[in-house]
Design an enzyme around this catalytic site. Structure first.
Site, PDB file in Angstrom:
ATOM      1  CG  ASP A  54     -43.094 -11.416 -16.479  1.00 26.95           C
ATOM      2  OD1 ASP A  54     -42.910 -10.344 -15.888  1.00 26.95           O
ATOM      3  OD2 ASP A  54     -42.234 -11.981 -17.167  1.00 26.95           O
TER       4      ASP A  54
ATOM      5  CG  ASP B 187     -41.097 -13.211 -21.017  1.00 25.68           C
ATOM      6  OD1 ASP B 187     -40.590 -12.081 -20.905  1.00 25.68           O
ATOM      7  OD2 ASP B 187     -42.313 -13.387 -21.269  1.00 25.68           O
TER       8      ASP B 187
ATOM      9  CG  ASP C 231     -37.863  -9.585 -18.107  1.00 25.86           C
ATOM     10  OD1 ASP C 231     -38.095  -8.417 -17.759  1.00 25.86           O
ATOM     11  OD2 ASP C 231     -38.679 -10.292 -18.719  1.00 25.86           O
TER      12      ASP C 231
END
Length: 1096
Positions: free
Chosen positions: A482, A787, A791
């Site tokens: 990310d 997070d 996900d």
């Protein structure tokens, strides 16, 4: 009524069933039982390798593996508790249906001091979902008053108040099973079959010795074996006990969830164990409900109760169904709850206290090493059996002589006692060879290095949830990271903001907005937010929430926003919470009368597409013409080019008459057409210091870093360039892709495209999942950071799921394998280092142990067959076993990672465990030791110039010298094992204090054995000249290892070379028994096949 539907959280792991199906399909085919996947192995597959393994001490070998019987028992208890809870609730509903007017609930005569309700009433009401009892207490606010809680500001932070609540209502903990004591480990270590046999032999030898030679001299043989066995047991128990303490500490860290509570009107973070009854807890998507409680307020709050009910559905909560159960997950929406029961007063607490929370699991490397140990053990058993037969045959045929040349057994003359004593000694030697040959400590060395690595990784801000992730991370070939918070600092600030064409980012420009625009902006900022602003009278404003929320709220404060005042002017009647799929969130506000405002906030270009008009700084409304759209798009692109995240705010006036009634509102989709654009803001989130170096380190290590972000293409490109993921020479069209473009490709196109992709912008969680699947199909070992709740599928699908410790939701953390505690990409790189270190350390230990195995076995076999005597007796072999197993593992399995690890390519999924380089090193050292020691065994008297001594004394000195030299060779070879590929074996040795300490202790104990414990070990004192010769012979192993590293080895693994020479191997050894794989014939055939598995 509660509204339920299928839970997306329960449907996110469809591949688990695929794994099971695959296991069933392959159950009848030829499958290596010692090859298990790192995730999702079925019970049948785990049971299969247990049946194939050769074990001498099952309780110790299987200590850190999954207890299959216990897992079945856990599930049985879960079902029982769930059924019990459902029966109670069904009975209560039936009772309520038959009663028109429920009687007034009477408060108990004795109440907790200072509170208007007791723990029994709270527990009963919450656990039974007793809505009528709740109404009798005055609803949620009534219960809050009885608990002395302010539903808006929470309880006070006063320690006395918190202690009082804990004493009155209990703490949020539950009793856990006590860890095994040291005495338990001592008992477990003594269960080894070979050690038990040796103790029996020692007892027989002791009895016979005392009877024939008297207590003064006759106890030495039996006593020394017994003492050596006890020493092995004690050292093993100490090592195992220390490991268990480390795992216990790590398990406590895993369970210590940090949650947000409201106390004294502000939001603070506390440990879940510090939660008390009366606390007010904000809940958002992905959170775990930390205790039983009541919903105070919320919007679209959906709870996944499958962990408690076992049913795959989510339940929507509202004022009519406000009961929340501990341990459940927030599937959607947000809300605020009042805690009414904690710890053992909750169903979750009862469940956790009833089932044992042992998080043991076997890792693929551990299982592979069990296979290696089984193969070596079978060879060792065969050798020990051969030695036993040969020694017994030579003994009873009169070919075995004493040191002075006299025959040990003469038929018709040797007494029965002497014959039995001779047989016991021979049997003891054979059993001791088994002790050395069967490396029980080899699979446990994985646990040792994992325990060490996990403890060190905690210091490096990484909490390991699954042991296998440590190993797999060393094989990672790509990391899908990310952007926000991982590559960047997660410290967002609004640096640019446009209302129409006017930049109003600074506080000085706030006055240039018309009252209408200012009011609408502040209304949208304050109400369409899950963050909070605490405004103390004489202190700085405190802002809580996600980084994006905090940045926009801080900007609102700059615009003179009074948070609580703005929120009091309107009421939220419905909300559509933000999630990473939609990339926007909205609220409907009732301002009074028939006025309703619908506010939206989200990704700038997405919100812009929904707008049909825009408002300028003076409050004038304009149509969204193509020219206006182009103008706003240029604003967005200009900000994105500066690495800014762009967020737009828009609203729509609405009429209350068009809003559905309260019952239908749950399904109401907020209107998102014909919006009026209010503002576009650009937020800066700087790259983390050192992230560029970390990315470069990964690239040099053969690990490709890919950035997956929800930001637009321009922002993603700018950040990727800044982080070093992209270079100026990259072709943008090939390496950057938008999520929607990738989504539209078919599976084959995805696989072709995926190799070149470095950045995926505007991606959804499903895009990330598809990216992971495509990379895995290409043979990559994939690590993924995540997070959010959405996900979770990608984290589960990846070979290694890395959840963020600060911004990560509990759902994401539970789906992950490792939690990055500081959300920092540099910590991810450290995890790669440690993963490679685990694999490298195990290889060092294998090389060291196999060298000892090969040398000891060959020396004893050759000596036994040729002369009828063995140079290394039972006590000496037990000491060698201690050096090799426990002390060797401690010394080599705890080597810290070195920079050289990050200069190698990743270890492949199927790369041989014993590489050609290791075979070269191992064979050089083993052959050297065997050649020298056998030469000494047969010609030692002349080579060592012992002609002046009697035959018996010379033989004692020779055998002592052989034993001493053999042990010192292992000590010197331990240094060689540290660096199998590098020339400088001493690099960094002083930094590993444990290694230096173990080497020092080993040498001191060896000197003590030779010089002072001769009676016990059947050794004699050596002269200083012989000590120097011993050291000199052992020292040669260093230059020998140095020169050996210049010998080239083929790149093709030894297994493949053998297979080319033996193409019929599978036909000869690959068939399985129709009766199954647990019988002896399968074990024997498997042993043949294992010769080839050793090189894997």
């Amino acid at each position: 009524m509660e509204r339920t539907e299928a839970s997306p959280l329960r449907e996110q792991h469809p591949e688990e069933s695929d794994d099971r199906r695959g296991d069933q399909e392959t159950a009848g085919a030829e499958v290596d039982p010692f090859d298990i996947p790192p995730k999702g192995a079925s019970i049948e597959r785990l049971r299969r390798w247990r049946q194939a393994v050769l074990v001498l001490n099952a309780s110790r070998r299987f200590r850190y593996t999954l207890d299959l019987k216990q897992e079945e028992e856990k599930e049985r208890i879960r079902r029982k508790l769930r059924a019990h809870a459902q029966v109670i609730r069904a009975a209560l509903l039936f009772k309520e249906a038959g009663e028109r007017h429920a009687p007034k609930t009477e408060l108990p005569a004795v109440l907790p001091r200072g509170y208007g309700i007791g723990v029994e009433q709270l527990t009963s009401m919450t656990r039974d979902h007793n809505y009528s009892a709740l109404q009798d207490y005055g609803g949620v606010k009534g219960v809050a008053n009885l608990l002395k809680t302010n539903v808006d500001g929470g309880i006070t932070e006063d320690d006395a108040d918190i202690i009082s609540r804990r004493n009155a209502f209990g703490s949020n903990t539950y009793p856990r099973k006590k860890g095994k004591s040291f005495w338990g480990f001592l008992w477990e270590a003594s269960q080894d079959l070979t050690l038990i046999i040796l103790m029996v032999a020692a007892a027989l030898s002791l009895g016979l010795g005392i009877k024939t030679e008297g207590i003064k001299e006759g106890w030495y043989d039996g006593g020394s074996i017994a003492f050596a066995v006890c020493l092995v047991i004690v050292v093993t128990a100490i090592s195992d006990y220390k490991q268990s303490l480390q795992f216990r500490h790590l398990n406590e860290e895993k369970q210590n969830i940090h949650i947000e509570v409201i106390r004294n009107g502000k939001r603070i973070n506390i440990s879940i164990f510090e939660l008390v009854v009366g606390d007010v807890v904000p809940l958002k998507i992905g959170d775990q409900v930390p205790a039983d409680g009541l919903l105070i307020s919320g919007q679209s709050l959906a709870i996944d109760e499958s962990s408690m009910t076992g049913e795959s559905k989510i339940v929507y909560k509202d004022p009519k169904s406000p009961f929340l159960m501990s341990g459940c997950k927030v599937a959607d929406g947000y809300g605020i709850m009042l805690v009414t029961a904690v710890g053992m007063n909750t169903e979750w607490g009862l469940l956790m206290a009833t089932i044992s929370e042992d998080n043991n699991e076997e890792t693929p490397l551990q299982v592979r090493l069990n296979g290696v140990a089984t193969m070596i053990g079978m060879v060792g058993l065969a050798v020990a059996g051969a030695v036993l037969v040969v020694l017994l045959a030579r003994y009873f045929t009169g070919k075995t002589t004493n040191a002075d040349g006299t025959v040990q057994y003469i038929k018709g003359q040797t007494s029965v006692k002497s014959a039995i004593d001779g047989v016991i000694k021979i049997f003891t030697v054979a059993v001791t060879i088994v002790v050395v040959a069967v490396p029980e400590g080899l699979p446990l060395a994985v646990t040792l290095t994992l325990a060490y690595s996990m403890r060190k990784m905690m210091a490096d801000k990484a909490l390991v949830r699954r042991l296998s992730a440590c190993e797999t991370m060393g094989s990672a070939t790509t990391i899908c990271s990310d952007k926000t918070g991982t590559l960047t600092l997660n410290q967002m600030t609004v640096v640019e903001a446009y209302v129409g064409e006017k930049n109003i980012a600074g506080a000085s420009n706030a006055g240039s907005l018309s009252p209408t625009v200012n009011s609408l902006l502040l209304e949208g900022i304050a109400q369409n937010s899950t963050g909070s602003v605490y405004e103390p009278e004489n202190a700085a404003v405190e802002i809580t929430g996600s980084p994006t929320e905090k940045a926009i709220l801080a900007w609102g404060v700059e615009l003179k926003m009074r948070f609580n005042e703005v929120r009091s002017k309107s009421v939220i009647i419905h909300a559509s919470p933000f999630n990473s799929e939609k990339k926007r969130g909205g609220v409907a506000l009732h301002l009074g009368g028939s006025d309703v405002h619908v506010h939206w906030k989200g990704a700038a270009e997405i919100i812009l597409d929904l707008c049909t008009s825009w408002m300028d700084a003076s409050g004038s409304k304009h149509d969204m013409t193509p020219h206006a759209v182009e103008k706003f798009q240029k604003q967005i692109e200009a900000m994105a080019a500066k690495s800014l995240r762009c967020v737009a705010l828009a609203y729509k006036p609405f009429d209350l008459k068009e809003v559905p009634n309260e019952e239908q509102r749950v399904n109401w989709s907020l209107p998102e057409d014909d919006l009026i654009l209010l503002a576009i803001v650009g937020m800066k989130d700087p790259c983390r210091p050192g992230v560029k170096d970390a990315v470069l380190l990964c690239t040099n290590a053969g690990v490709k870093v890919r950035m997956v972000t929800g930001d637009n293409l321009q922002t993603a490109k700018a950040i990727a360039l800044e982080c070093g993921i992209l270079s100026e020479n990259d072709k943008v069209d090939e390496v950057i892709i938008e999520g929607k473009v990738f989504r539209a490709l078919n599976d084959d196109e995805k696989e072709q495209k995926v190799e070149k992709i470095k950045v995926m912008a505007r991606s959804s969680p499903n895009d990330k999942l598809q990216l992971v699947k495509a990379l895995k199909k290409r043979g990559h070992v994939v690590a993924v950071t995540g997070d959010g709740t959405n996900d979770a599928p990608a984290l589960h699908e990846a070979d290694i799921g890395l959840a963020m410790g600060i911004q990560g939701t509990e759902v994401a953390k539970e789906s992950s394998d490792i939690i990055i505690l500081d959300d920092n990409f540099s910590s991810v790189v450290k995890v790669v280092r440690w993963g490679r270190s685990v694999y490298a350390n195990i290889q060092k230990f294998i090389q060291f142990q196999l060298t000892v195995n090969v040398a000891a076995l060959i020396i004893n076999v050759v000596a036994a067959v040729s002369s009828g005597n063995v140079p290394l007796n039972a006590v000496q072999l037990l000491w060698v076993n201690l050096i090799m197993d426990t002390l060797g593992a401690l010394a080599l399995a705890t080597e810290p990672p070195t920079d050289s690890l990050m200069k190698r390519s990743p270890v492949g999924r199927r790369e041989p465990l014993i590489t050609n380089i290791m075979w070269r090193n191992l064979l050089i050292q083993a052959f050297y030791q065997v050649a020298v020691l056998l030469t000494l065994n047969f010609n030692g008297r002349s080579l060592l110039q012992l002609g002046n001594y009697s035959a018996a004394k010379a033989n004692e000195i020779k055998n002592t010298f052989i034993f001493n030299t053999f042990v010192l060779c292992q000590v010197f070879n331990e240094f060689n094992a540290r660096k199998p590929e590098e020339l400088n074996i001493f690099e960094g040795v002083t930094k590993n204090h444990l290694f230096v300490g173990i080497i020092g202790v080993t040498v001191m104990l060896q000197a003590l054995i030779i010089e002072f414990l001769g009676k016990f070990t059947s050794t004699v004192k050596l002269s200083w000249q012989l000590w120097l010769v011993s050291i000199g012979i052992a020292f040669v192993s260093w230059p020998l290892a140095f020169l050996g590293k210049f010998i080239p080895v083929p790149q093709t693994p030894l297994k493949d070379l053998i297979c080319k020479c033996c193409p019929q191997r599978k036909k000869a050894t690959g068939q399985r028994d129709e009766a199954g794989n647990s019988n002896l014939s399968y074990m024997i055939r498997f042993g043949l096949g294992s010769l080839f598995k050793l090189v894997q």
